[in-house]
Design a protein around this motif. Structure first.
Motif, PDB file in Angstrom:
ATOM      1  N   ILE A 154       7.616  -2.010   5.891  1.00 30.97           N
ATOM      2  CA  ILE A 154       6.150  -2.055   5.829  1.00 30.97           C
ATOM      3  C   ILE A 154       5.675  -3.084   6.847  1.00 30.97           C
ATOM      4  O   ILE A 154       6.102  -4.248   6.812  1.00 30.97           O
ATOM      5  CB  ILE A 154       5.673  -2.511   4.426  1.00 30.97           C
ATOM      6  N   ILE A 155       4.758  -2.648   7.721  1.00 33.56           N
ATOM      7  CA  ILE A 155       4.291  -3.547   8.774  1.00 33.56           C
ATOM      8  C   ILE A 155       2.765  -3.668   8.696  1.00 33.56           C
ATOM      9  O   ILE A 155       2.044  -2.748   9.082  1.00 33.56           O
ATOM     10  CB  ILE A 155       4.744  -3.023  10.154  1.00 33.56           C
ATOM     11  N   PRO A 156       2.267  -4.799   8.191  1.00 31.85           N
ATOM     12  CA  PRO A 156       0.816  -4.916   8.018  1.00 31.85           C
ATOM     13  C   PRO A 156       0.104  -5.334   9.304  1.00 31.85           C
ATOM     14  O   PRO A 156       0.628  -6.116  10.091  1.00 31.85           O
ATOM     15  CB  PRO A 156       0.670  -6.040   6.968  1.00 31.85           C
ATOM     16  N   GLY A 164      -5.591 -14.443   4.973  1.00 35.04           N
ATOM     17  CA  GLY A 164      -5.684 -14.737   3.537  1.00 35.04           C
ATOM     18  C   GLY A 164      -4.354 -14.467   2.851  1.00 35.04           C
ATOM     19  O   GLY A 164      -3.297 -14.734   3.417  1.00 35.04           O
ATOM     20  N   ASN A 165      -4.416 -13.899   1.630  1.00 37.64           N
ATOM     21  CA  ASN A 165      -3.149 -13.654   0.913  1.00 37.64           C
ATOM     22  C   ASN A 165      -2.760 -12.174   0.975  1.00 37.64           C
ATOM     23  O   ASN A 165      -2.047 -11.681   0.108  1.00 37.64           O
ATOM     24  CB  ASN A 165      -3.258 -14.114  -0.549  1.00 37.64           C
ATOM     25  N   SER A 166      -3.252 -11.485   2.038  1.00 30.75           N
ATOM     26  CA  SER A 166      -3.087 -10.024   2.059  1.00 30.75           C
ATOM     27  C   SER A 166      -1.617  -9.584   2.005  1.00 30.75           C
ATOM     28  O   SER A 166      -1.291  -8.624   1.295  1.00 30.75           O
ATOM     29  CB  SER A 166      -3.783  -9.429   3.281  1.00 30.75           C
ATOM     30  N   VAL A 167      -0.753 -10.266   2.740  1.00 26.26           N
ATOM     31  CA  VAL A 167       0.648  -9.825   2.765  1.00 26.26           C
ATOM     32  C   VAL A 167       1.300 -10.062   1.392  1.00 26.26           C
ATOM     33  O   VAL A 167       2.006  -9.189   0.861  1.00 26.26           O
ATOM     34  CB  VAL A 167       1.428 -10.532   3.898  1.00 26.26           C
ATOM     35  N   GLN A 168       0.994 -11.219   0.806  1.00 21.90           N
ATOM     36  CA  GLN A 168       1.533 -11.485  -0.548  1.00 21.90           C
ATOM     37  C   GLN A 168       1.019 -10.441  -1.550  1.00 21.90           C
ATOM     38  O   GLN A 168       1.717 -10.056  -2.483  1.00 21.90           O
ATOM     39  CB  GLN A 168       1.116 -12.876  -1.058  1.00 21.90           C
ATOM     40  N   GLN A 169      -0.237 -10.029  -1.330  1.00 23.10           N
ATOM     41  CA  GLN A 169      -0.853  -9.058  -2.237  1.00 23.10           C
ATOM     42  C   GLN A 169      -0.122  -7.701  -2.159  1.00 23.10           C
ATOM     43  O   GLN A 169       0.153  -7.087  -3.186  1.00 23.10           O
ATOM     44  CB  GLN A 169      -2.324  -8.905  -1.835  1.00 23.10           C
ATOM     45  N   ILE A 170       0.226  -7.288  -0.936  1.00 25.14           N
ATOM     46  CA  ILE A 170       0.985  -6.034  -0.780  1.00 25.14           C
ATOM     47  C   ILE A 170       2.305  -6.164  -1.538  1.00 25.14           C
ATOM     48  O   ILE A 170       2.691  -5.302  -2.327  1.00 25.14           O
ATOM     49  CB  ILE A 170       1.275  -5.736   0.718  1.00 25.14           C
ATOM     50  N   SER A 171       2.944  -7.296  -1.318  1.00 26.13           N
ATOM     51  CA  SER A 171       4.252  -7.509  -1.923  1.00 26.13           C
ATOM     52  C   SER A 171       4.141  -7.531  -3.457  1.00 26.13           C
ATOM     53  O   SER A 171       4.966  -6.934  -4.164  1.00 26.13           O
ATOM     54  CB  SER A 171       4.775  -8.799  -1.314  1.00 26.13           C
ATOM     55  N   GLN A 172       3.087  -8.183  -3.962  1.00 20.77           N
ATOM     56  CA  GLN A 172       2.931  -8.274  -5.426  1.00 20.77           C
ATOM     57  C   GLN A 172       2.667  -6.902  -6.054  1.00 20.77           C
ATOM     58  O   GLN A 172       3.246  -6.554  -7.081  1.00 20.77           O
ATOM     59  CB  GLN A 172       1.792  -9.229  -5.746  1.00 20.77           C
ATOM     60  N   ILE A 173       1.779  -6.137  -5.419  1.00 24.05           N
ATOM     61  CA  ILE A 173       1.456  -4.810  -5.986  1.00 24.05           C
ATOM     62  C   ILE A 173       2.721  -3.938  -6.016  1.00 24.05           C
ATOM     63  O   ILE A 173       3.005  -3.268  -7.007  1.00 24.05           O
ATOM     64  CB  ILE A 173       0.328  -4.110  -5.192  1.00 24.05           C
ATOM     65  N   ARG A 228       5.853  -4.975  -5.990  1.00 20.99           N
ATOM     66  CA  ARG A 228       6.823  -5.529  -6.944  1.00 20.99           C
ATOM     67  C   ARG A 228       6.475  -5.108  -8.372  1.00 20.99           C
ATOM     68  O   ARG A 228       7.340  -4.707  -9.148  1.00 20.99           O
ATOM     69  CB  ARG A 228       6.857  -7.054  -6.817  1.00 20.99           C
ATOM     70  N   GLN A 229       5.154  -5.183  -8.698  1.00 21.10           N
ATOM     71  CA  GLN A 229       4.731  -4.800 -10.050  1.00 21.10           C
ATOM     72  C   GLN A 229       5.079  -3.350 -10.357  1.00 21.10           C
ATOM     73  O   GLN A 229       5.209  -2.964 -11.512  1.00 21.10           O
ATOM     74  CB  GLN A 229       3.212  -4.974 -10.190  1.00 21.10           C
ATOM     75  N   ARG A 230       5.184  -2.536  -9.308  1.00 16.75           N
ATOM     76  CA  ARG A 230       5.531  -1.125  -9.506  1.00 16.75           C
ATOM     77  C   ARG A 230       7.030  -0.886  -9.382  1.00 16.75           C
ATOM     78  O   ARG A 230       7.488   0.257  -9.347  1.00 16.75           O
ATOM     79  CB  ARG A 230       4.788  -0.269  -8.477  1.00 16.75           C
ATOM     80  N   GLY A 231       7.767  -1.954  -9.250  1.00 14.27           N
ATOM     81  CA  GLY A 231       9.221  -1.820  -9.139  1.00 14.27           C
ATOM     82  C   GLY A 231       9.655  -1.241  -7.808  1.00 14.27           C
ATOM     83  O   GLY A 231      10.736  -0.657  -7.698  1.00 14.27           O
ATOM     84  N   VAL A 232       8.795  -1.378  -6.783  1.00 13.20           N
ATOM     85  CA  VAL A 232       9.103  -0.787  -5.474  1.00 13.20           C
ATOM     86  C   VAL A 232       9.685  -1.852  -4.567  1.00 13.20           C
ATOM     87  O   VAL A 232       9.049  -2.870  -4.289  1.00 13.20           O
ATOM     88  CB  VAL A 232       7.820  -0.215  -4.825  1.00 13.20           C
ATOM     89  N   LYS A 233      10.907  -1.593  -4.115  1.00 14.52           N
ATOM     90  CA  LYS A 233      11.540  -2.517  -3.163  1.00 14.52           C
ATOM     91  C   LYS A 233      11.240  -2.030  -1.758  1.00 14.52           C
ATOM     92  O   LYS A 233      11.564  -0.900  -1.402  1.00 14.52           O
ATOM     93  CB  LYS A 233      13.051  -2.538  -3.374  1.00 14.52           C
ATOM     94  N   ALA A 234      10.579  -2.865  -0.970  1.00 13.69           N
ATOM     95  CA  ALA A 234      10.290  -2.487   0.416  1.00 13.69           C
ATOM     96  C   ALA A 234      10.500  -3.722   1.264  1.00 13.69           C
ATOM     97  O   ALA A 234      10.474  -4.853   0.769  1.00 13.69           O
ATOM     98  CB  ALA A 234       8.865  -1.970   0.536  1.00 13.69           C
ATOM     99  N   ASP A 235      10.679  -3.479   2.551  1.00 20.52           N
ATOM    100  CA  ASP A 235      10.946  -4.586   3.467  1.00 20.52           C
ATOM    101  C   ASP A 235       9.624  -4.873   4.195  1.00 20.52           C
ATOM    102  O   ASP A 235       9.237  -4.116   5.086  1.00 20.52           O
ATOM    103  CB  ASP A 235      12.055  -4.086   4.414  1.00 20.52           C
ATOM    104  N   ILE A 236       8.928  -5.934   3.794  1.00 18.81           N
ATOM    105  CA  ILE A 236       7.588  -6.194   4.356  1.00 18.81           C
ATOM    106  C   ILE A 236       7.697  -7.206   5.495  1.00 18.81           C
ATOM    107  O   ILE A 236       8.170  -8.331   5.295  1.00 18.81           O
ATOM    108  CB  ILE A 236       6.638  -6.719   3.264  1.00 18.81           C
TER     109      ILE A 236
END
Ligand SMILES: Cc1cc2nc3c(=O)[nH]c(=O)nc-3n(C[C@H](O)[C@H](O)[C@H](O)COP(=O)(O)O)c2cc1C
Length: 220
Positions: free
Chosen positions: A162-164, A174-183, A185-193
């Motif tokens: 994932i490339i933001p 802001g916290n946009s990248v952390q937000q992508i990662s958190q959403i 993670r909450q869905r159990g999705v492992k991605a390489d951000i």
């Protein structure tokens, strides 16, 4: 607010269509960090169909939302260099053309955590190894249509890179990248951000070619 700006000719196209971006060329004193920038109320351009360029063999796709066109122009420039497919995020009820009304709707959505309904067909993303996610910064985080996209389709991003990238009003990512990662993670999705997103001031996207090229090279 009267928009005084230098005349900027946008020659880049997205999925074969022209791009409108009213904040381009505005000097800082008028731009006021993006405050007051209108859109035509159709996220992104009432003259265009939602951008969609899907091919059978592409390994990369750019998925983006843009209200007033700056992020769309970034997406177009990245698409031109990478040859990636393109998919515009479309909301069911477009944000108003008027900035203050958009802000008040966005504030309400944030306070109530009621993110917008999307109105788009999302293809199966299995063929893509890499997904560029493009959005404007709203209230120092992801614009809500991108949040909604991640809620609804984040599970399709499993195991992908994932490339933001983003345009903003001068206050940064802001916290946009952390937000992508958190959403995800909450869905159990492992991605390489990718941790170093492209961040460009919304009124300067037309002059960002060098930064874009340098950033794209840094991904390899
Ligand atoms: C509702 C709303 C909230 C915004 N909040 C911020 C912010 O917190 N920080 C910032 O730097 N810019 C902020 N902006 C400015 C946009 O990020 C900036 O104008 C961006 O380039 C718009 O991209 P677009 O033309 O693709 O919609 C905000 C804009 C809107 C409409």
């Amino acid at each position: 607010m009267a928009l005084v700006k230098r005349n900027v000719q946008i020659t880049d196209k997205i999925a074969g269509q022209s791009i409108q971006a009213p904040q381009l060329g505005m000097p800082a004193v008028q731009w006021r960090n993006g405050y007051g920038v209108p859109s035509d109320g159709q996220d992104t351009n009432s003259k265009n169909k939602p951008a969609r360029l899907l091919t059978r063999n592409a390994k990369e796709i750019i998925i983006y939302f843009s209200r007033s066109g700056s992020t769309e122009l970034l997406a177009a420039k990245i698409a031109k260099i990478t040859g990636a497919d393109v998919l515009e995020i479309v909301v069911d009820k477009p944000y108003p053309g008027n900035y203050r009304q958009t802000l008040s709707r966005a504030n309400f959505e944030r306070q109530t955590e009621s993110y917008p309904e999307l109105k788009m067909a999302v293809p199966n993303l299995d063929q893509y190894e890499c997904v560029y996610l493009g959005f404007p910064i709203w209230a120092m985080t992801l614009a809500h249509p991108m949040t909604a996209f991640l809620f609804d389709y984040g599970n399709q991003l499993k195991q992908k890179q994932i490339i933001p990238f983003m345009s903003e009003g001068g206050y940064g990512q802001g916290n946009s990248v952390q937000q992508i990662s958190q959403i995800l993670r909450q869905r159990g999705v492992k991605a390489d951000i990718f941790p170093r997103p492209l961040v460009i001031d919304g009124n300067k996207v037309d002059r960002a070619d060098y930064q874009i090229e340098r950033w794209l090279k840094s991904l390899n």
